[in-house]
Design a protein around this motif. Sequence first.
Motif, PDB file in Angstrom:
ATOM      1  N   LYS A   1       0.839  -1.201   0.000  1.00 43.97           N
ATOM      2  CA  LYS A   1       0.000   0.000   0.000  1.00 43.97           C
ATOM      3  C   LYS A   1       0.871   1.247   0.000  1.00 43.97           C
ATOM      4  O   LYS A   1       1.955   1.254   0.581  1.00 43.97           O
ATOM      5  CB  LYS A   1      -0.899   0.006   1.237  1.00 43.97           C
ATOM      6  N   ASP A   2       0.393   2.284  -0.630  1.00 40.51           N
ATOM      7  CA  ASP A   2       1.056   3.599  -0.616  1.00 40.51           C
ATOM      8  C   ASP A   2       2.462   3.551  -1.206  1.00 40.51           C
ATOM      9  O   ASP A   2       3.327   4.346  -0.831  1.00 40.51           O
ATOM     10  CB  ASP A   2       1.114   4.166   0.813  1.00 40.51           C
ATOM     11  N   THR A   3       2.721   2.592  -2.090  1.00 39.72           N
ATOM     12  CA  THR A   3       4.009   2.578  -2.778  1.00 39.72           C
ATOM     13  C   THR A   3       3.789   2.961  -4.233  1.00 39.72           C
ATOM     14  O   THR A   3       2.660   3.047  -4.706  1.00 39.72           O
ATOM     15  CB  THR A   3       4.703   1.204  -2.680  1.00 39.72           C
ATOM     16  N   SER A   4       4.874   3.207  -4.951  1.00 38.72           N
ATOM     17  CA  SER A   4       4.753   3.688  -6.324  1.00 38.72           C
ATOM     18  C   SER A   4       4.179   2.605  -7.242  1.00 38.72           C
ATOM     19  O   SER A   4       4.274   1.414  -6.953  1.00 38.72           O
ATOM     20  CB  SER A   4       6.122   4.130  -6.854  1.00 38.72           C
ATOM     21  N   VAL A   5       3.578   3.039  -8.349  1.00 36.09           N
ATOM     22  CA  VAL A   5       3.097   2.106  -9.372  1.00 36.09           C
ATOM     23  C   VAL A   5       4.305   1.712 -10.216  1.00 36.09           C
ATOM     24  O   VAL A   5       4.919   2.557 -10.866  1.00 36.09           O
ATOM     25  CB  VAL A   5       2.007   2.763 -10.247  1.00 36.09           C
ATOM     26  N   GLY A   6       4.665   0.433 -10.202  1.00 37.26           N
ATOM     27  CA  GLY A   6       5.883   0.026 -10.894  1.00 37.26           C
ATOM     28  C   GLY A   6       5.707  -1.080 -11.908  1.00 37.26           C
ATOM     29  O   GLY A   6       6.490  -1.203 -12.840  1.00 37.26           O
ATOM     30  N   LEU A   7       4.655  -1.906 -11.748  1.00 37.37           N
ATOM     31  CA  LEU A   7       4.448  -3.028 -12.666  1.00 37.37           C
ATOM     32  C   LEU A   7       3.949  -2.530 -14.015  1.00 37.37           C
ATOM     33  O   LEU A   7       3.031  -1.698 -14.089  1.00 37.37           O
ATOM     34  CB  LEU A   7       3.440  -4.007 -12.055  1.00 37.37           C
ATOM     35  N   GLN A   8       4.553  -3.039 -15.086  1.00 37.17           N
ATOM     36  CA  GLN A   8       4.093  -2.758 -16.447  1.00 37.17           C
ATOM     37  C   GLN A   8       4.009  -4.065 -17.214  1.00 37.17           C
ATOM     38  O   GLN A   8       4.850  -4.948 -17.051  1.00 37.17           O
ATOM     39  CB  GLN A   8       5.068  -1.811 -17.164  1.00 37.17           C
ATOM     40  N   ILE A   9       2.979  -4.191 -18.047  1.00 40.10           N
ATOM     41  CA  ILE A   9       2.849  -5.382 -18.878  1.00 40.10           C
ATOM     42  C   ILE A   9       2.916  -4.983 -20.355  1.00 40.10           C
ATOM     43  O   ILE A   9       2.536  -3.869 -20.727  1.00 40.10           O
ATOM     44  CB  ILE A   9       1.552  -6.168 -18.568  1.00 40.10           C
ATOM     45  N   LEU A  10       3.413  -5.905 -21.172  1.00 45.85           N
ATOM     46  CA  LEU A  10       3.547  -5.642 -22.603  1.00 45.85           C
ATOM     47  C   LEU A  10       2.246  -6.053 -23.298  1.00 45.85           C
ATOM     48  O   LEU A  10       1.904  -7.230 -23.347  1.00 45.85           O
ATOM     49  CB  LEU A  10       4.732  -6.425 -23.167  1.00 45.85           C
ATOM     50  N   LYS A  11       1.536  -5.068 -23.789  1.00 46.16           N
ATOM     51  CA  LYS A  11       0.247  -5.300 -24.442  1.00 46.16           C
ATOM     52  C   LYS A  11       0.255  -4.584 -25.780  1.00 46.16           C
ATOM     53  O   LYS A  11       0.420  -3.353 -25.822  1.00 46.16           O
ATOM     54  CB  LYS A  11      -0.876  -4.776 -23.534  1.00 46.16           C
ATOM     55  N   ASP A  12       0.106  -5.351 -26.869  1.00 45.43           N
ATOM     56  CA  ASP A  12       0.110  -4.770 -28.224  1.00 45.43           C
ATOM     57  C   ASP A  12       1.359  -3.915 -28.451  1.00 45.43           C
ATOM     58  O   ASP A  12       1.294  -2.791 -28.966  1.00 45.43           O
ATOM     59  CB  ASP A  12      -1.161  -3.943 -28.460  1.00 45.43           C
ATOM     60  N   ASP A  13       2.501  -4.456 -27.996  1.00 44.05           N
ATOM     61  CA  ASP A  13       3.814  -3.807 -28.170  1.00 44.05           C
ATOM     62  C   ASP A  13       3.958  -2.489 -27.417  1.00 44.05           C
ATOM     63  O   ASP A  13       4.828  -1.679 -27.725  1.00 44.05           O
ATOM     64  CB  ASP A  13       4.126  -3.576 -29.663  1.00 44.05           C
ATOM     65  N   ARG A  14       3.099  -2.267 -26.425  1.00 46.16           N
ATOM     66  CA  ARG A  14       3.232  -1.082 -25.576  1.00 46.16           C
ATOM     67  C   ARG A  14       3.347  -1.544 -24.115  1.00 46.16           C
ATOM     68  O   ARG A  14       2.703  -2.508 -23.714  1.00 46.16           O
ATOM     69  CB  ARG A  14       2.004  -0.172 -25.681  1.00 46.16           C
ATOM     70  N   TRP A  15       4.133  -0.805 -23.333  1.00 44.86           N
ATOM     71  CA  TRP A  15       4.219  -1.094 -21.901  1.00 44.86           C
ATOM     72  C   TRP A  15       3.088  -0.369 -21.178  1.00 44.86           C
ATOM     73  O   TRP A  15       3.002   0.854 -21.216  1.00 44.86           O
ATOM     74  CB  TRP A  15       5.578  -0.663 -21.344  1.00 44.86           C
ATOM     75  N   VAL A  16       2.211  -1.150 -20.554  1.00 46.71           N
ATOM     76  CA  VAL A  16       1.021  -0.613 -19.889  1.00 46.71           C
ATOM     77  C   VAL A  16       1.229  -0.667 -18.377  1.00 46.71           C
ATOM     78  O   VAL A  16       1.466  -1.748 -17.818  1.00 46.71           O
ATOM     79  CB  VAL A  16      -0.229  -1.441 -20.257  1.00 46.71           C
ATOM     80  N   PRO A  17       1.141   0.473 -17.675  1.00 50.74           N
ATOM     81  CA  PRO A  17       1.293   0.450 -16.214  1.00 50.74           C
ATOM     82  C   PRO A  17       0.049  -0.146 -15.552  1.00 50.74           C
ATOM     83  O   PRO A  17      -1.080   0.114 -15.977  1.00 50.74           O
ATOM     84  CB  PRO A  17       1.453   1.923 -15.852  1.00 50.74           C
TER      85      PRO A  17
END
Length: 360
Positions: free
Chosen positions: A245-261
């Motif tokens: 909780k209360d930490t930065s948004v860091g996970l990103q997934i590769l969707k349609d050749d774009r990195w999505v947070p």
Amino acid sequence: MAPIPISSIKVGHIDDVQELRKTKPTIIPERFVRDMAERPTLAPAMPCSSDIPTINFSKLSKGSKDELKSEISQLAAACEHWGFFQVINHGIDLSLLESIEKVAKDFFMLPLEEKKKYAMAPGTVQGYGQAFVLSEDQKLDWCNMFALGVEPNFIRNPMLWPTEPEKFSGTVEVYSKEVRKLCQDLLKYIAMSLGLKGDVFEKMFGETVQAIRMNYYPPCSRPDLVLGLSPHSDGSALTVLQQGKDTSVGLQILKDDRWVPVKPIPNALIINIGDTVEVLTNGKYKSVEHRAVTHKEKDRLSIVTFYAPSYEIELAPMEELVDENNPCKYRRYNHGEYSKHYVTNKLQGKKTLEFAKISN
């Protein structure tokens, strides 16, 4: 997660990123600086992270027939088109989520000398340090990890289970039991979403393997130069991620050749499909490449559980999902061999899954 020591590996000097942050807050050592093509773009990515599917677990487990049917349909779409989804109303007590987060954070805040008692040996993936480092010139992630094998008992290394924080081991045991039950239930519903019997994975997997890894990402003065965690897919069947909780948004997934947070929903758990399910479904449900980025001012904590079949079993696409229109894409292999292959290679997108692919 079985320890696979490789005594000949030379990994060179690895700076502890928490210590770097304390002593040289503006210095980024060369081994952490990524090549231009790998550097993260920190501008907002599209599509928006709210597009990532949400599954209401209570509708799967306690809903009416219509609710179950609707949620199974949404689960199928999430697995087929995203490979990632957030689970709300998962049934795990929120106080337990808070407890595991507290002991994880407390462990990372221990003095370095105390954490070094549980150091990860080169070529292994249990203990404190950086996993998947296999050479002296390999780029490093801006992250400290602490990983433990949980089930079955033979993959545990008791010497790596810390005595401090006092409640650490007991909390990990209780938390892991609850997450294991969630994984078993989710796999049942994933099987149903494929038109298969609900117990197909449970019968196939044998004595399942479960591991936990805690990741701590300190703030970084140049988040545009580093990665918190290199792009990869998971070798598991399912992976369950809890973000602090209360930490930065860091996970990103590769969707349609774009990195999505991925912006976590409060108290939800993030689930992703691993390589094992991709193979078993003959590519219908795909594991997805993902990475972690850092933040200039905020730290980030995540707690990740990997759930996988027994090392003893043979894996191949299920007969029901192979036909003339969908020829077999993966060879039969021993899961233990794949696990060994996975942990003895650096994280590099979905490259490790080539181990199982049938060449065209």
